[in-house]
Design a protein around this motif. Structure first.
Motif, PDB file in Angstrom:
ATOM      1  N   GLU A  43      39.808  33.130  32.662  1.00  0.00           N
ATOM      2  CA  GLU A  43      40.251  33.480  34.007  1.00  0.00           C
ATOM      3  C   GLU A  43      41.746  33.796  34.032  1.00  0.00           C
ATOM      4  O   GLU A  43      42.193  34.683  34.767  1.00  0.00           O
ATOM      5  CB  GLU A  43      39.935  32.321  34.966  1.00  0.00           C
TER       6      GLU A  43
ATOM      7  N   ARG B 155      43.452  37.334  35.320  1.00  0.00           N
ATOM      8  CA  ARG B 155      44.480  37.420  36.366  1.00  0.00           C
ATOM      9  C   ARG B 155      45.741  38.102  35.849  1.00  0.00           C
ATOM     10  O   ARG B 155      46.393  38.862  36.573  1.00  0.00           O
ATOM     11  CB  ARG B 155      44.805  36.023  36.878  1.00  0.00           C
TER      12      ARG B 155
ATOM     13  N   GLY C   6      45.046  40.983  38.036  1.00  0.00           N
ATOM     14  CA  GLY C   6      45.307  40.253  39.253  1.00  0.00           C
ATOM     15  C   GLY C   6      44.095  39.444  39.691  1.00  0.00           C
ATOM     16  O   GLY C   6      43.408  38.826  38.873  1.00  0.00           O
ATOM     17  N   ASP C   7      43.812  39.475  40.973  1.00  0.00           N
ATOM     18  CA  ASP C   7      42.677  38.735  41.507  1.00  0.00           C
ATOM     19  C   ASP C   7      41.377  39.373  41.023  1.00  0.00           C
ATOM     20  O   ASP C   7      41.147  40.566  41.236  1.00  0.00           O
ATOM     21  CB  ASP C   7      42.726  38.762  43.037  1.00  0.00           C
ATOM     22  N   PRO C   8      40.492  38.636  40.352  1.00  0.00           N
ATOM     23  CA  PRO C   8      39.237  39.234  39.876  1.00  0.00           C
ATOM     24  C   PRO C   8      38.378  39.817  40.989  1.00  0.00           C
ATOM     25  O   PRO C   8      37.639  40.764  40.771  1.00  0.00           O
ATOM     26  CB  PRO C   8      38.535  38.070  39.161  1.00  0.00           C
ATOM     27  N   ASP C   9      38.482  39.258  42.205  1.00  0.00           N
ATOM     28  CA  ASP C   9      37.675  39.773  43.307  1.00  0.00           C
ATOM     29  C   ASP C   9      38.253  41.031  43.935  1.00  0.00           C
ATOM     30  O   ASP C   9      37.620  41.633  44.806  1.00  0.00           O
ATOM     31  CB  ASP C   9      37.528  38.702  44.385  1.00  0.00           C
ATOM     32  N   ALA C  10      39.464  41.426  43.502  1.00  0.00           N
ATOM     33  CA  ALA C  10      40.085  42.601  44.108  1.00  0.00           C
ATOM     34  C   ALA C  10      39.518  43.901  43.575  1.00  0.00           C
ATOM     35  O   ALA C  10      39.827  44.966  44.102  1.00  0.00           O
ATOM     36  CB  ALA C  10      41.600  42.573  43.869  1.00  0.00           C
TER      37      ALA C  10
ATOM     38  N   GLN D 119      34.592  44.745  37.006  1.00  0.00           N
ATOM     39  CA  GLN D 119      35.689  43.802  36.784  1.00  0.00           C
ATOM     40  C   GLN D 119      36.414  44.045  35.459  1.00  0.00           C
ATOM     41  O   GLN D 119      37.455  43.447  35.213  1.00  0.00           O
ATOM     42  CB  GLN D 119      35.167  42.367  36.808  1.00  0.00           C
TER      43      GLN D 119
ATOM     44  N   ARG E   3      31.891  32.707  35.980  1.00  0.00           N
ATOM     45  CA  ARG E   3      31.621  32.758  37.417  1.00  0.00           C
ATOM     46  C   ARG E   3      30.120  32.881  37.646  1.00  0.00           C
ATOM     47  O   ARG E   3      29.381  33.343  36.773  1.00  0.00           O
ATOM     48  CB  ARG E   3      32.351  33.952  38.052  1.00  0.00           C
TER      49      ARG E   3
END
Length: 860
Positions: free
Chosen positions: A116, A120, A124-128, A248, A272
């Motif tokens: 993780e 990042r 950056g944010d994995p969900d972005a 991702q 995840r």
């Protein structure tokens, strides 16, 4: 007696080597293979069932060093339903995922947290949903550093017989293979992602706030090469299989073997829940398809599709224990400078659209302009759950950019384009070499000119072309996308090899008598140094003549009577040898086997007939070349797995030896007192063309082989080749033996001597010189030379020759470098005739006879 079949032996040896190299030596046999294949498929089918029945978080191991030793696991083949197996909470009924197997799963949480963190740092944010490359097929390479795990494990920490009772392990008592023990090294990844993004639909519910269309996974495989520079110094390859999440930019791959069901437990190693759901759905379907296909062909297809070894049949039959690996890879976003995105449209959707357009252009080129070549950058975390260590790529933020940028390389399309471009350029270089060689053969077409050429210089060129032909032929058999460029290189190297063979055969025909003559001289020298047995003295005490006159008269009468009674035997016929070397043949016969009267002795058991020394034949020489070429090729392939510094030293020495091709010609010029054998066009052209392909790997930063640039080594190689060319220039200008002691080489006729008037009475001056006055060099205001003239008998033009006056010392202008240039104008033959240098050299290209008196001339 028939001649020896050297070619047949060479062909048989090649076939034998090829058979030994290509046939596995660890197979189970014709009868045992199907049963072993069915047993392995049964274990894999069971593992696939476990994959279907597990949920997210089912694998949560908590091992401690003070736990009691685990009991032996049950036999999965004898209990196919596994009804009596009790698996503790947090473990799976998969090989390597069971508590009793004893793998170091204590650091699994640390591995996931590091994954993780790398994601990042990269996007950056994995969900972005940061825009990254959707197809990651390519080759990358970079440095890594080793991190120790919280527990210690080695080969003695495991009982392989208890883990897999029905497997015969090879070398289980020794250290395991693929163990990286050094603190740092290099890593190369070759990723094969054949599917396009968005082509793998998954029927999933919305997980973690993501829409089902955004949670897409597909299969991916990779070949990883790890160089343990500071540890074992070895380089090992392994095959990994896993899942790629293109949205991702994340990949999770693992090895699979008999003691580690990595691909079947891979969803439990994800970081995840959305990754778990997508990978489980994907693997359930794809693994089942592969197993059903394998179960239908257990007899004809025994290969394990998820084997970690490149030599998968050998690992399936007699596996050797090795460290297992779980690899997490994060793709970095591409450089925006190559995407051509407007600054005002620099949003995620526009960047993703630009990446999609660029990937489509790479797969199906339409001619769209590109500013730069696209780079592929990744960061990776490697975890070994059985050998208990981590390997992390070196780069920001933990390391400055000067120490590394993680893994850098090319996408597969551009990497293949670079390989094809280099192969076509290499083929063009070989074609140019062939053209230069053809032009040189036209110029070197007479026995006089062929005698100047070094056989070993031509042999080095032929050997290099032959190795290129063998390598390109072998590569063409297995190449797919680069097959056509490889065939072009094969054809070009084959033409170069054929032309070089024809040239070498002509050189051999001309120089073979010289080699035989040298062999005879060596035999005579060795025979002279060998002590002979003492001769039996002749007993002359039986007859004692009363006086010398009576003895002489009686001897004369007896000899006359003996000649009348026994007439003189006829002289043996003179047989001219094939090489026209009559003097050597007569010398050999009369020197080795003669009677007192000078006639050859009869051939008896005590006096066998003299036989000429047997020299090497053309077939023998070319057979040796083939063996040497095959040996160098196999040794170079084996050198890829050597320690880095040993491997570098080997290839540097190989390149240095290859680029020393003019050294034998320099020695040949000194031995024969020859100034020049090749044209300058051939020398300079061949030097540049043979250095050009090597310079790519020594100087190019982004070469497709990922070889580290070494300007120091390349400077040494280029400088060494440059020195050889200048030595050839010096031999042509100053003479081949300039500056060398005279006693180093046998005497040779000097065609450019210093002429002195003191030699008139001894006949030292050439015939017909006429003095016309003083001129030329001077010392202290006094002329020391006279100019003599004569008509050249070849061109009928006037030739002016400087001659040192009688009683004058050799002036520096004549004896030094300036005098060397002055003497290069004329050439004097042993028969005291003088000509222009250009005229006589042109004449001697075709005839080694004086144009005036037809006396034999020594070769240039």
């Amino acid at each position: 007696m028939p001649p020896p079949q050297d070619n047949a032996r060479v062909v048989f040896l090649i076939i034998l080597l090829f058979w030994v190299a290509t046939s596995p030596d660890n197979g189970p046999g014709f009868v045992a293979a199907p049963s072993l294949t069915r047993a392995r498929l049964a274990r894999q089918r069971h593992a696939h069932g476990v994959l279907n029945t597990t949920d997210w978080g089912a694998f949560a191991p908590h091992l401690h060093l003070d736990d009691p030793p685990p009991p032996p696991p049950p036999d999965l083949e004898n209990d196919e339903n596994n009804n009596n197996i009790t698996i503790p909470a947090g473990y799976l009924n998969l090989t390597g995922f069971r508590k009793e197997d004893g793998l170091a799963w204590d650091d699994l949480g640390r591995f996931k947290s590091r994954c993780e963190a790398w994601s990042r740092n990269a996007v950056g944010d994995p969900d972005a949903q940061a825009p990254v490359w959707q197809n990651v097929s390519g080759v990358v390479k970079g440095p890594w550093v080793r991190r120790n795990a919280s527990v210690y494990r080695d080969h003695s920490s495991y009982n392989l017989t208890a883990m897999m009772p029905n497997i015969e392990w090879v070398g289980r008592g020794a250290d395991w293979l693929r163990n990286a023990t050094g603190s740092e090294g290099t890593m190369m990844l070759r990723i094969e992602d054949e599917e396009e993004a968005g082509t793998e639909p998954e029927n999933l519910h919305s997980v973690g706030g993501l829409m089902p269309a955004e949670v897409i996974a597909r299969e991916v495989s990779a070949t990883v090469t790890i160089d343990d520079d500071e540890g074992t110094g070895a380089s090992f390859d392994m095959r990994l299989h896993g899942v790629h999440w293109p949205r991702q930019g994340a990949l999770l791959l693992t090895t699979t073997s008999e003691k580690f069901a990595g691909i079947f437990g891979l969803p439990q190693l994800t970081t995840r829940q959305d990754f778990y759901e997508s990978s489980k759905s994907l693997l359930n379907r794809t693994l089942d398809e592969v197993l059903r296909r394998k179960e239908k062909r257990t007899f004809s297809d025994p290969i394990n599709p998820w084997a970690a070894s490149i030599d998968s049949p050998g690992e399936g039959w007699t596996p050797a224990p090795h460290c297992e690996y779980v690899v997490y890879i994060q793709i970095h976003p591409p450089d925006k400078d190559i995407l051509r995105v407007e600054p005002t449209l620099n949003g995620p959707e526009n960047v993703a659209k630009a990446i999609e357009d660029l990937e489509y252009e790479l797969r199906s080129p339409r001619g769209a302009p590109q500013q730069r070549h696209p780079k592929l950058q990744m960061s990776a975390v490697v975890y070994s759950p059985d050998c208990a260590f981590f390997l992390e790529t070196r780069g920001p933020p933990e390391f400055p950019p000067a120490d590394g940028l993680h893994l850098i390389g090319w996408k597969q399309e551009f990497w293949l384009h670079s390989v094809r471009t280099w192969l076509l350029g290499f083929a063009l270089v070989i074609f140019c070499q062939v053209q230069l060689l053809k032009m040189q053969i036209k110029e070197t077409s007479t026995p006089s000119t062929l005698g100047r050429v070094s056989f070993y210089t031509a042999s080095i060129m032929l050997l290099a072309d032959g190795i290129t032909f063998l390598g390109s032929s072998a590569w063409s058999l297995s190449a797919s996308t680069t097959m056509l460029p490889s065939l072009v290189v094969t054809v070009a190297s084959f033409l170069a090899m054929i032309v070089s063979v024809a040239f070498l055969v002509e050189i051999f025909k001309v120089q073979e008598p010289e080699w035989r003559r040298q062999e005879r001289e060596r035999q005579r020298a060795s025979a002279a140094n060998t002590p002979r047995p003492p001769e039996t003295p002749v007993n002359t005490s039986t007859t004692t003549p009363p006086n010398a006159n009576a003895d002489a008269v009686s001897n004369t009468i007896l000899s006359t009577t003996a000649r009348r009674a026994n007439p003189r035997p006829p002289s043996p016929p003179i047989i001219i040898p094939s090489d026209q070397d009559i003097d050597a043949e007569i010398e050999e016969v009369t020197g080795n086997n003669t009677t007192v009267a000078g006639l050859p002795a009869p051939s008896t058991a005590a006096n066998p007939p003299a036989t000429p020394p047997a020299g090497p034949t053309v077939s023998t020489i070319f057979g040796r070349f083939i063996l040497i070429g095959i040996g160098i090729l196999f040794l170079s392939l084996a050198a890829i797995t050597w320690r880095p510094h040993i491997r570098t030293t080997y290839f540097n020495l190989l390149a240095f030896t290859y680029l020393s091709l003019w050294v034998p010609q320099i020695c040949r010029n000194i031995y024969r007192n020859c100034r020049r054998a090749f044209s300058w066009r051939f020398v300079v052209g061949q030097s540049m063309l043979r250095l050009l392909p090597i310079s790519y790997f020594y100087t190019a930063q982004d070469n497709f082989a990922f070889a580290e640039p070494d300007w120091t080594a390349f400077t040494v190689l280029a400088g060494w080749l440059w020195v050889q060319i200048w030595v050839l220039v010096g031999q042509n200008v100053l003479g081949p033996r300039f500056g060398l002691p005279k006693n180093w080489m046998p005497e040779a006729w000097e065609y450019h001597p210093i002429l002195r008037e003191d030699n008139v009475e001894s006949g030292g001056l050439p015939i017909g010189l006429v003095s016309v006055g003083s001129g030329g060099a001077s010392a202290g205001g006094k002329h020391t030379t006279k100019i003599h003239v004569i008509d050249c008998a070849i061109c009928r033009e006037v030739l002016e020759v400087p001659v040192v006056k009688a009683g004058e010392a050799d002036p520096a202008a004549v004896g030094g470098v300036a005098g060397v240039f002055a003497r290069r104008v004329y050439m004097v033959t042993p028969c005291r005739h003088i000509f222009h240098s250009e005229c006589l050299e042109g004449w001697m290209r075709f005839r080694l006879q004086c144009p005036i008196c037809r006396e034999e001339l020594p070769p240039l």
